[in-house]
Structures are given as structure tokens and as C-alpha cells.
Design a protein around this motif. Structure first.
Motif, PDB file in Angstrom:
ATOM      1  N   GLY A 114       0.835  -1.200   0.000  1.00 55.08           N
ATOM      2  CA  GLY A 114       0.000   0.000   0.000  1.00 55.08           C
ATOM      3  C   GLY A 114       0.865   1.243   0.000  1.00 55.08           C
ATOM      4  N   GLY A 115       0.545   2.150   0.920  1.00 57.12           N
ATOM      5  CA  GLY A 115       1.321   3.377   1.029  1.00 57.12           C
ATOM      6  C   GLY A 115       2.249   3.354   2.237  1.00 57.12           C
ATOM      7  N   CYS A 116       2.595   2.174   2.717  1.00 58.79           N
ATOM      8  CA  CYS A 116       3.537   2.053   3.835  1.00 58.79           C
ATOM      9  C   CYS A 116       4.856   1.495   3.305  1.00 58.79           C
ATOM     10  CB  CYS A 116       2.970   1.162   4.925  1.00 58.79           C
ATOM     11  SG  CYS A 116       1.581   1.918   5.769  1.00 58.79           S
ATOM     12  N   ALA A 117       5.791   2.396   3.072  1.00 56.73           N
ATOM     13  CA  ALA A 117       7.108   2.024   2.544  1.00 56.73           C
ATOM     14  C   ALA A 117       6.998   1.015   1.399  1.00 56.73           C
ATOM     15  CB  ALA A 117       7.997   1.476   3.668  1.00 56.73           C
ATOM     16  N   PRO A 118       6.193   1.328   0.359  1.00 57.33           N
ATOM     17  CA  PRO A 118       6.023   0.362  -0.736  1.00 57.33           C
ATOM     18  C   PRO A 118       7.330   0.063  -1.464  1.00 57.33           C
ATOM     19  CG  PRO A 118       5.086   2.501  -1.344  1.00 57.33           C
ATOM     20  CD  PRO A 118       5.417   2.562   0.124  1.00 57.33           C
ATOM     21  N   ARG A 119       8.288   1.005  -1.397  1.00 55.14           N
ATOM     22  CA  ARG A 119       9.584   0.783  -2.044  1.00 55.14           C
ATOM     23  C   ARG A 119      10.677   0.563  -0.991  1.00 55.14           C
ATOM     24  NH1 ARG A 119       7.100   5.489  -3.615  1.00 55.14           N
ATOM     25  NH2 ARG A 119       6.061   5.425  -5.635  1.00 55.14           N
ATOM     26  N   GLY A 120      10.251   0.183   0.211  1.00 51.68           N
ATOM     27  CA  GLY A 120      11.195   0.023   1.322  1.00 51.68           C
ATOM     28  C   GLY A 120      12.026  -1.245   1.194  1.00 51.68           C
ATOM     29  N   ALA A 152      -5.673  11.020   0.309  1.00 46.86           N
ATOM     30  CA  ALA A 152      -6.015  10.021   1.333  1.00 46.86           C
ATOM     31  C   ALA A 152      -7.072   9.046   0.826  1.00 46.86           C
ATOM     32  CB  ALA A 152      -6.501  10.722   2.601  1.00 46.86           C
ATOM     33  N   ASP A 153      -7.966   9.508  -0.052  1.00 51.54           N
ATOM     34  CA  ASP A 153      -9.032   8.663  -0.598  1.00 51.54           C
ATOM     35  C   ASP A 153      -8.507   7.480  -1.392  1.00 51.54           C
ATOM     36  OD1 ASP A 153     -10.918  10.210   0.463  1.00 51.54           O
ATOM     37  OD2 ASP A 153     -11.827  10.872  -1.426  1.00 51.54           O
ATOM     38  N   ASP A 154      -7.300   7.608  -1.913  1.00 50.84           N
ATOM     39  CA  ASP A 154      -6.720   6.530  -2.720  1.00 50.84           C
ATOM     40  C   ASP A 154      -6.025   5.490  -1.862  1.00 50.84           C
ATOM     41  OD1 ASP A 154      -7.599   7.587  -5.076  1.00 50.84           O
ATOM     42  OD2 ASP A 154      -5.744   8.658  -5.523  1.00 50.84           O
ATOM     43  N   GLN A 155      -6.175   5.559  -0.550  1.00 59.28           N
ATOM     44  CA  GLN A 155      -5.429   4.669   0.339  1.00 59.28           C
ATOM     45  C   GLN A 155      -6.392   3.820   1.165  1.00 59.28           C
ATOM     46  OE1 GLN A 155      -1.570   7.557   0.703  1.00 59.28           O
ATOM     47  NE2 GLN A 155      -3.103   7.750   2.266  1.00 59.28           N
ATOM     48  N   PHE A 156      -5.955   2.602   1.430  1.00 60.06           N
ATOM     49  CA  PHE A 156      -6.790   1.611   2.112  1.00 60.06           C
ATOM     50  C   PHE A 156      -6.819   1.837   3.623  1.00 60.06           C
ATOM     51  CE2 PHE A 156      -6.413  -2.586   4.343  1.00 60.06           C
ATOM     52  CZ  PHE A 156      -7.738  -2.973   4.239  1.00 60.06           C
ATOM     53  N   LEU A 157      -5.643   2.089   4.194  1.00 60.67           N
ATOM     54  CA  LEU A 157      -5.558   2.227   5.643  1.00 60.67           C
ATOM     55  C   LEU A 157      -6.009   3.631   6.036  1.00 60.67           C
ATOM     56  CD1 LEU A 157      -2.052   0.632   6.152  1.00 60.67           C
ATOM     57  CD2 LEU A 157      -4.166  -0.304   7.040  1.00 60.67           C
TER      58      LEU A 157
END
Ligand SMILES: [Fe+2]
Length: 545
Positions: free
Chosen positions: A381-387, A466-471
Motif C-alpha cells: 500500500g502506502g507504507c514504505a512500498p519501495r522500502g 487520502a481517498d486513494d489509500q486503504f488504511l
């Protein structure tokens, strides 16, 4: 380089369907397959001792079905096959997720004394109304009898987490059809229902939660696992819990690597903790989020008395309670202070919220050295997707890394993508290039941080709506409330940055090793040589091999 793909598949879904796949609420209910017909089943317990009788509850549109059972270990071993068993359609209450299906017993079979401990997968096959076969899958555990088991590992399946995420019937501890508006998650969920689709068995190509596709610059997050689930008729939570996504990968790997492994459910930790006493090494793996007070007592006492606990798992977060002989699991979670009757009672310690809550006062880190509140999401998702895909290593000289050839600053498990989805951490400082737990981190005496990567409690980008994010920010606000005492932006900003760690510490006469990531098992499945070596180092030391 591992990641070359930057194009997300759409699994044949329109943008609207993809949105529904991620933000919608879809689940298994009787009748969902309409004209095709259906067959469903559950067993009357998660785990049985050898010699026990399994009661199978079946509801089917067909009048006859075939039962097949295989032991799902290093190899798949067929153990039972019966044809022409009688079935009928059984009524299911609307709130079956909460109160159980209440189906009558359709069939009973005996577990032979020579079936080794492990996981046994049930497949039922019947003829659908259109003449095509309909099937369902379930899994039950044959647990060991108590007694001395030299040289054997006991793996405890994360059945509390399976129960919490099971979408069958419409409600779980995440989303639901409970409450006056039929739109709340259920604080109580029943074990007396089928497992949702994908908990017992999955196709090889089912995506895991962490992304194997590189998110292009400034692109909104994508969630391939939920899109695949929606497109292929699997549970929205198939990749979040269950035997197929998590526990199975350790069990199969350990047997193939030559370890003698027994399997138990968390119910044994709760009701018959003496089962641990026979083992030199007890293992917890995968996504392992829900525990009772008594289960922690069992592990704490075991380690204190000289046992060795190895946890290759993430997300030690919520306290549950068991009711009705373990057939119901209670966890009010975010609503605990508002709704849990235990919070209104004299002794509030067993309030079914998070372990760090003041009323509970039993920080998660005291058992396994890490907690979920200081860890959390990474790699999706948007949590460090490229981490980072592996654990950044800080103490390569530690015995756990012997034979890996790893260096300071290297990534452990990047090949197998071991670091991710949900990870456990601690508050820490870095001095002279080495991390240490802070004084108020709750870390046990003598805990060493061997590896440490970043995680996030919140999907937050300056460039992505923010609308494009699940969490939502619900988790971050909850953690702020718990750790800081309020949900202000300032409090959220203080706690939103997490970590994921590998730690090791002595306790009493025993010892704990903890690689705090849900995806450690994925790296074992993928044959990541360094993750395999570290796992063997831990098991060999703890078994005194
Ligand atoms: Fe979780």
C-alpha cells in the motif's frame, strides 16, 4: 535486482471493481454461488489428540459427497478417503460469524494413533446443480500428547489470528455485518464456521501482501492481493491469515530441512499449557496477532523454566478472551474502553484491547521482546512500498547469523522478501552505529537488537490523496491514544514511525529469539538461503543439536 516489474496487473477488473476489492466488504455466505450449488464444512475443534473423533459439520446443495484428507507437511500424504457420504442443506443463522453456524454433525471419523502430529487438510467434493463439481477445504490439527519430546520442535499455529480474520459469514474482527446498521466488525467471533476461501489451500500464484511490483513515481498505492481475491472468488483476508498463507510454509520447510516438528493450536497454550513442557524449543510463525492472557502466561512460564521460544512472526498486538470452551473469541479492540464489560469491572486487566493499554499493563514486549505498537506496516500500500525487503543487520557477529556471511549494513532476507506486511519493533536510539532499546521501551533486560528496519503506522504521502489509500488513520490514532494519551496530530506525529526488528534475550533459565516479521515464512517458502540458515541456527541451538 529483484524487482523489475512496474506494471500492476488488473486481474480483469475495472477501476470501480478494483476500488470495491480494496474498500468494499465482501465475504462468504451460504447461497453465494447460486445456481452452481455449494458445499461447506467445519470441524468441532481446531486441534485433536491422536485417537480422537472428529465431528464434521457439512452443509451442501448435493445429497452425496466425497471426503479426502491429506497430511500437509514436507510431502502431502493421503490418510483418508471416503465416498458417498450423505449431506443436506442446513440452515445458517444470519449472525453465524458471531454465534456459530449450529449445523448438526454430518459425519464422524477417528484420528488413527499413527497419524503424526501436523496439519490435515480436508477436501469435500460434490456434484453442483449444473453438473460441475463443487468443493470446499478445511484444515484441522493433530496435536501431540503431553510428555517429553527430545529433539522435537513444537510449532504453535496462530489460530487466534485465523479466527480473527475469518470472513466466513460476514463478520470478523475487522469488518462485519453486526450492529444496528449491519456495518460493524464483530467483537465476538465463533470457531464454529467454515474457514474462508484461501485459509486452507491457495494456488501458487496468489499474491502475498507485500508488493513484488515496483510502485512507479507519484502513483497511488495498489493492493494486488485484494484485487486478486475479488477477481478470483477468494476471501478478502486470504493473504492476512490462515494455514495456507503463513503457518504451512514454516511447517513444510522445517520437515524438509530434517526437523521433527509437532503442531498445536493456540487453544492448547490456553487450556493445556503443560503441552509445552516436553519441548526444548517452541516456535511461533507468520501473522500472530491475537493472544489471551493465559497463552502469554504459558509461554512466560515455559521460558522462565528453561524453555527456548523462537518467534518468526509479526504483529503481537491484541489481547483476546476465550468463551464457551474456546469456541468464541472476544476482542473489542478499538471499542474496548467504550464497550467491553471487563473494562467496566473491578479487575480491568483482561480488557480485550491492546497489551500496552494502561488498564492491561502487560506490555507485549515482556513476552517476545517486541510489540506491534512500535512496529507495523511495511512493503505494501502506502507504507514504505519501495522500502527494504530484508532486515538491515546491525550485529552481524551474533550467533544467529553464523555461516550467513552477512556484513554490517547488509539486508538479511531481501531475496525472499522476509521483511514485511506487519513487523514488530521497539522504541530505540542509535549510538555509535548500533541500535539500543530506549529506557521506557518495555524491552526485557539483556535484549539485543540484531537487525532493524523502518515501518510505518500510517499511509501518508504529501502527493497522494487520502481517498486513494486503504488504511485510514484509525491505527495511528489508536496507538497515539494508547501511548501518548490523546489523538491529536501532534501525538500521531510522535508515534507514526515504527520499526521491525530481530532481537534476542535471556529470560530466567530460558531464552527468546524473535525475528518480528509476518513474511519470514515467505522467505523460507522461497528458499532464501540466509533466512534458512538463521532459522536453522536458532532451532539447532535451542534443540542443543
Ligand atoms: Fe495484523
Amino acid at each position: 535486482m529483484h524487482i523489475i516489474e512496474t506494471e500492476f496487473p488488473d486481474f480483469g477488473l475495472t477501476p470501480e471493481q478494483r476500488r470495491e476489492a480494496v474498500l468494499g466488504h465482501y465475504y462468504e455466505i451460504p447461497g453465494m454461488d447460486g445456481a452452481r450449488g455449494e458445499i461447506w464444512c467445519y470441524t468441532d475443534a481446531y486441534a485433536y489428540p491422536p485417537g480422537a473423533t472428529v465431528n464434521l459439520h457439512v452443509s451442501a446443495t448435493a445429497s452425496r459427497y466425497r471426503l479426502e484428507i491429506v497430511r500437509d507437511g514436507a510431502t502431502e500424504t493421503p490418510v483418508l478417503s471416503q465416498d458417498g457420504l450423505a449431506a443436506a442443506w442446513q440452515d445458517t443463522p444470519d449472525q453465524c460469524s458471531v454465534i456459530g453456524c449450529g449445523w448438526s454433525v454430518s459425519h464422524a471419523f477417528r484420528i488413527s494413533e499413527d497419524w503424526p502430529s501436523g496439519a490435515y487438510r480436508i477436501t469435500l467434493t460434490a456434484e453442483g446443480r449444473d453438473g460441475n463439481p463443487v468443493t470446499c477445504h478445511h484444515v484441522f490439527i493433530v496435536r501431540p500428547l503431553a510428555g517429553r519430546k527430545p529433539g522435537r520442535v513444537l510449532q504453535v499455529a496462530a489460530t487466534g489470528t485465523w479466527t480473527a480474520y475469518n470472513t466466513w459469514g460476514g463478520s470478523n474482527h475487522y469488518q462485519g455485518i453486526t450492529g444496528p446498521g449491519r456495518n460493524q466488525y464483530a467483537p465476538m467471533v465463533s470457531t464454529e464456521r467454515p474457514f474462508c476461501r484461501g485459509f486452507a489451500v491457495l494456488p501458487e500464484n496468489a499474491p502475498r501482501v507485500p508488493l513484488e511490483i515496483y510502485t512507479p513515481p507519484a502513483a497511488p498505492p495498489r493492493y494486488p492481493h485484494m484485487e486478486w481475491a475479488y477477481a478470483n472468488g477468494y476471501s478478502k483476508k486470504y493473504a492476512s491469515a490462515g494455514w495456507a498463507s503463513y503457518d504451512s510454509h514454516f511447517f513444510r520447510w522445517a520437515e524438509r530441512a530434517g526437523y521433527a516438528v509437532d503442531l498445536a493450536s493456540q487453544h492448547e497454550l490456553h487450556f493445556t499449557p503443560e503441552i509445552l513442557d516436553g519441548y526444548d524449543c517452541v516456535v511461533f510463525v507468520g501473522h500472530d496477532e491475537y493472544w489471551t492472557w493465559e497463552m502469554r502466561d504459558a509461554v512466560d512460564a515455559y521460558v522462565e523454566n528453561g524453555g527456548r521460544a523462537a518467534r518468526f512472526a509479526g504483529n503481537f498486538m491484541w489481547q483476546t478472551r476465550l468463551e464457551d470452551d474456546g469456541k468464541k473469541q472476544v476482542c473489542y479492540k478499538y471499542r474496548a474502553r467504550a464497550e467491553d464489560p471487563v473494562y467496566q469491572s473491578e479487575d480491568k486487566r483482561r480488557t480485550s484491547g491492546c497489551w500496552e493499554a494502561e488498564e492491561t499493563g502487560r506490555p507485549a514486549a515482556r513476552t517476545f521482546g517486541l510489540n506491534a505498537l512500535r512496529g507495523l506496516y511495511v512493503g505494501w500500500g502506502g507504507c514504505a512500498p519501495r522500502g527494504v525487503r530484508g532486515f538491515p543487520v546491525y550485529r552481524p557477529e551474533h550467533w544467529a547469523f553464523a555461516g550467513t556471511g552477512i556484513y554490517y549494513g547488509d539486508l538479511l532476507g531481501a531475496d525472499g522478501h522476509a521483511f514485511g506486511y506487519e513487523v514488530d519493533g521497539l522504541d530505540y536510539v542509535i549510538r555509535g552505529g548500533l541500535p539500543e532499546p530506549t529506557e521506557d521501551s518495555g524491552a526485557p533486560e539483556g535484549l539485543e537488537i540484531l537487525a532493524l528496519g523502518m515501518s510505518s503506522l500510517k499511509e501518508e504521502s504529501a502527493d497522494i490523496p487520502a481517498d486513494d489509500q486503504f488504511l485510514s488513520d484509525a491505527d495511528a490514532k489508536f496507538v497515539a491514544e494508547t501511548l501518548v494519551g490523546n489523538q491529536s496530530d501532534e501525538a500521531v506525529n510522535r508515534i507514526k514511525r515504527g520499526s521491525g526488528m530481530i532481537v534476542n534475550f535471556p529470560r530466567g533459565r530460558g531464552e527468546v529469539f524473535h525475528a518480528g516479521s509476518c513474511e519470514w515464512v515467505a522467505a523460507l517458502k522461497r528458499g532464501d538461503a540466509m533466512v534458512e540458515r538463521v532459522t536453522s541456527n536458532v532451532l539447532d541451538r535451542y534443540l542443543s543439536r
